[in-house]
Design a protein around this motif. Structure first.
Motif, PDB file in Angstrom:
ATOM      1  N   THR A  19       0.845  -1.189   0.000  1.00 51.75           N
ATOM      2  CA  THR A  19       0.000   0.000   0.000  1.00 51.75           C
ATOM      3  C   THR A  19       0.882   1.240   0.000  1.00 51.75           C
ATOM      4  O   THR A  19       1.806   1.351   0.800  1.00 51.75           O
ATOM      5  CB  THR A  19      -0.911   0.023   1.235  1.00 51.75           C
ATOM      6  OG1 THR A  19      -1.722  -1.163   1.229  1.00 51.75           O
ATOM      7  CG2 THR A  19      -1.801   1.243   1.244  1.00 51.75           C
ATOM      8  N   ARG A  20       0.600   2.166  -0.914  1.00 51.56           N
ATOM      9  CA  ARG A  20       1.402   3.378  -0.986  1.00 51.56           C
ATOM     10  C   ARG A  20       0.586   4.509  -1.597  1.00 51.56           C
ATOM     11  O   ARG A  20      -0.450   4.276  -2.225  1.00 51.56           O
ATOM     12  CB  ARG A  20       2.648   3.144  -1.838  1.00 51.56           C
ATOM     13  CG  ARG A  20       2.399   2.696  -3.277  1.00 51.56           C
ATOM     14  CD  ARG A  20       3.698   2.256  -3.921  1.00 51.56           C
ATOM     15  NE  ARG A  20       3.560   1.681  -5.246  1.00 51.56           N
ATOM     16  CZ  ARG A  20       3.773   2.324  -6.380  1.00 51.56           C
ATOM     17  NH1 ARG A  20       4.109   3.627  -6.354  1.00 51.56           N
ATOM     18  NH2 ARG A  20       3.660   1.717  -7.556  1.00 51.56           N
ATOM     19  N   ALA A  21       1.045   5.716  -1.390  1.00 50.48           N
ATOM     20  CA  ALA A  21       0.470   6.871  -2.061  1.00 50.48           C
ATOM     21  C   ALA A  21       0.855   6.797  -3.531  1.00 50.48           C
ATOM     22  O   ALA A  21       2.015   6.552  -3.875  1.00 50.48           O
ATOM     23  CB  ALA A  21       0.987   8.161  -1.429  1.00 50.48           C
ATOM     24  N   ALA A  22      -0.127   6.993  -4.408  1.00 48.25           N
ATOM     25  CA  ALA A  22       0.170   6.808  -5.829  1.00 48.25           C
ATOM     26  C   ALA A  22      -0.866   7.521  -6.682  1.00 48.25           C
ATOM     27  O   ALA A  22      -1.961   7.868  -6.225  1.00 48.25           O
ATOM     28  CB  ALA A  22       0.207   5.324  -6.185  1.00 48.25           C
ATOM     29  N   SER A  23      -0.476   7.715  -7.944  1.00 49.11           N
ATOM     30  CA  SER A  23      -1.381   8.165  -8.994  1.00 49.11           C
ATOM     31  C   SER A  23      -1.479   7.043 -10.020  1.00 49.11           C
ATOM     32  O   SER A  23      -0.440   6.556 -10.500  1.00 49.11           O
ATOM     33  CB  SER A  23      -0.866   9.441  -9.656  1.00 49.11           C
ATOM     34  OG  SER A  23      -0.919  10.533  -8.753  1.00 49.11           O
ATOM     35  N   VAL A  24      -2.697   6.636 -10.336  1.00 43.16           N
ATOM     36  CA  VAL A  24      -2.925   5.522 -11.245  1.00 43.16           C
ATOM     37  C   VAL A  24      -3.487   6.081 -12.549  1.00 43.16           C
ATOM     38  O   VAL A  24      -4.558   6.697 -12.565  1.00 43.16           O
ATOM     39  CB  VAL A  24      -3.894   4.492 -10.639  1.00 43.16           C
ATOM     40  CG1 VAL A  24      -4.104   3.327 -11.596  1.00 43.16           C
ATOM     41  CG2 VAL A  24      -3.363   3.990  -9.293  1.00 43.16           C
TER      42      VAL A  24
END
Length: 446
Positions: A19-24
Motif C-alpha cells: 500500500t502506498r500513495a500513488a497516482s494511477v
C-alpha cells in the motif's frame, strides 16, 4: 502517462507491492502507469483525487447464483450486478444452477449469455455444470469459454441438477482432466447426510446436527483421492468444516492440485448466535461454531484456504420459512461481502492487503483472469473500488440492491463504506447512484 485519459490519486493505493500513495493512470480502460502520488497530471487527463480513501482493485466473486433466466423472481442479472457494484465487486462468475435452463450444454450457455448481455452492470463470466449424463457436453462447454465445471456430491436442492455418485464423479473428472479444466465441487457426502439426525422445526441446533462436519470431511477426502489418481485440478467450494483443513494441507504438500474457498458468513457469523427460526442464516454446508471459525481464519492466514467468495444464493422471502428443515438454504451477500469480511478481518489483526488477496487476486487466479483482473498494475483492467475503511454503517435491508432484501446481516454495524466503483476506468456507482449497464461477458482465454 502522457496519453492518459484519467488519473486516480490516493494516499492509499493497494498494489501487489504493498500500500502506498500513488497516482494511477488509465487509458482506454486499462491501467497504463502506477506513479508517485505527486506525479504531474498530463494535459487533457481528468484527475480524480480520492484523498485518504483507499483505492483497491475491484473484487472478483467467483461464486454467485444469479438464477437468470428461469428463477428471476429470486434474483436476476440486473439486480445481482447492481448489488455487486454497490459492494465493490467488478467481476462475478455465475453458477450453472438455479437458473432454468442450467448451464449444462452450449445452447444453455448461449441462452444465459443472451439473458445477461444488456443487464450486466459489472463483468460476468459463467461456470458450466457437470451432471451424471452430460460428460459429452463438457469439452464443448470448455471450448465455448466456461471457466470450469460445478458438481455436487450430494443433492443440490433442485431436481434439474442431480449430484454425482462415485462412478460418475470419476468419469467426469477424467474427462475434465483430459483438457486440464477445473472441477469445482460442493463437497458433502450424501450417505452421511442421510444418516444424520433429521429433526424439522425452528431450532438451529437441530439443523446444524443434520449437516455434520463429517459429511464435508468425507466428501473432501473422496475428492482428494480422485484428484490425486487423475492429476486433476479440483476446487472445494464453500468450505465450512475446519476438520478438513489438515487433509487439504497434506494433499497440497503431496502435489494434489487442489484449491479451497470459504465464505463471509462462515467467517463472520457463528452457530451460537443464530436465533431459532431465523432461516436467513440457513446455508449448506451450515454456519458452524465460533471455535471452527477461528480455525478458518487461521487457514486463510497460512494459505490453506485460498480465497473468499460470497456463494450469494438468494430466494424469494416466502421460501425463508421458520422451519430450518424446509426453508431454502442460501445467504445473500453480494453487496455486503467486503464490509463484512473487512469488519472481522480488522478485528483479528489483518489488513486490507489481506482482504484484497483473498477476494480479488486469488479469485482472479482461480479462474485465469489474473492477466486482466485482481490487481492495480500496468496492463490490468482499470477496475477499482474506493473504500472508506474506517467509516461504519448499520445494515438496513431497505438499502440493499438484491431483488429480495433478506439478509443475515440486518442490524449489524459494519466497517468499510464503498464510496464508488469503477469498471474499465468508468465510474459505475457512486453514493448509491448507478450508470446504465457497462459490464461485458467474459470467457476463459487460457
Amino acid at each position: 502517462m502522457s496519453d492518459a485519459e484519467l488519473v486516480l490519486r490516493s494516499t492509499r493505493v493497494i498494489t501487489p507491492e504493498g500500500t502506498r500513495a500513488a497516482s494511477v493512470a488509465v487509458t482506454d480502460g486499462t491501467i497504463t502507469a502506477v506513479l508517485p502520488h505527486d506525479a504531474p497530471v498530463p494535459d487533457g487527463a481528468r484527475l480524480e483525487d480520492l484523498g485518504d480513501h483507499v483505492l483497491l482493485p475491484g473484487l472478483v466473486d467467483t461464486h454467485v447464483h444469479v438464477n437468470d433466466p428461469g428463477r428471476t423472481e429470486w434474483e436476476g442479472f440486473w439486480t445481482a450486478t447492481r448489488a455487486a457494484a454497490a459492494g465493490g465487486i467488478t467481476t462475478l462468475v455465475d453458477m450453472p444452477l438455479n437458473s432454468l435452463p442450467p448451464t449444462t450444454t452450449v445452447p444453455h450457455l448461449r441462452t444465459k449469455q443472451q439473458c445477461a448481455a444488456d443487464k450486466a452492470h459489472i463483468d460476468v463470466g459463467f461456470w458450466g455444470g457437470a451432471l451424471p449424463d452430460n460428460v459429452k457436453e463438457l469439452r464443448p462447454l470448455h471450448e465455448a469459454g466456461v471457466f470450469g465445471f460445478k458438481a455436487f456430491l450430494s443433492p443440490s436442492g433442485v431436481d434439474e441438477f442431480p449430484h454425482l455418485e462415485r462412478g460418475p464423479l470419476a468419469r467426469t473428472m477424467a474427462e475434465i482432466a483430459a483438457f486440464d479444466g477445473l472441477l469445482i465441487v460442493h463437497a458433502e457426502d450424501p450417505h452421511l447426510l442421510a444418516s444424520a439426525p433429521q429433526q424439522p422445526g425452528p431450532k438451529y441446533a437441530d439443523f446444524l446436527a443434520s449437516r455434520p462436519r463429517g459429511a464435508e470431511d468425507t466428501a473432501v477426502a473422496q475428492l482428494i483421492r480422485e484428484a490425486k489418481a487423475l492429476h486433476a485440478r479440483v476446487h472445494v467450494l464453500h468450505l465450512s468444516s475446519s476438520d478438513a483443513l489438515p487433509m487439504i494441507a497434506e494433499a497440497r504438500a503431496e502435489g494434489v492440485r487442489i484449491t479451497v474457498e470459504t465464505c463471509p458468513h462462515y467467517l463472520t457469523l457463528t452457530a451460537e448466535e443464530v436465533p431459532d427460526g431465523a432461516s436467513e442464516f440457513k446455508c449448506c454446508p451450515p454456519i458452524r461454531e465460533a471455535a471452527n471459525q477461528d480455525l478458518l481464519w487461521q487457514a486463510l492466514a497460512d494459505g490453506t484456504i485460498d480465497c473468499i467468495v460470497t456463494d450469494h444464493s438468494p430466494s424469494t422471502a416466502d421460501l425463508k420459512t421458520d422451519d430450518f428443515a424446509t426453508a431454502w438454504g442460501g445467504i445473500s451477500g453480494l453487496q455486503l461481502s467486503l464490509a463484512a469480511v473487512w469488519t472481522e478481518a480488522r478485528r483479528r489483526g489483518h489488513g486490507l492487503e489481506d482482504v484484497v488477496r483473498w477476494m480479488s487476486a486469488r479469485t482472479s487466479e482461480l479462474v485465469g483472469l489474473d492477466d486482466r483482473k485482481g490487481a492495480i498494475a500496468v496492463g490490468r483492467d482499470a477496475d477499482f473500488a474506493v473504500l472508506a475503511p474506517d467509516e461504519t454503517f448499520t445494515v438496513d435491508p431497505v438499502a440493499l440492491q438484491h431483488r429480495n432484501r433478506v439478509t443475515a446481516y440486518a442490524g449489524r454495524t459494519l466497517h468499510g463504506v464503498v464510496k464508488s466503483t469503477w469498471l474499465r476506468g468508468q465510474r459505475i456507482v457512486a453514493d448509491g447512484e448507478f450508470t446504465e449497464p457497462k459490464g461485458r461477458l467474459l470467457t476463459r482465454t487460457h
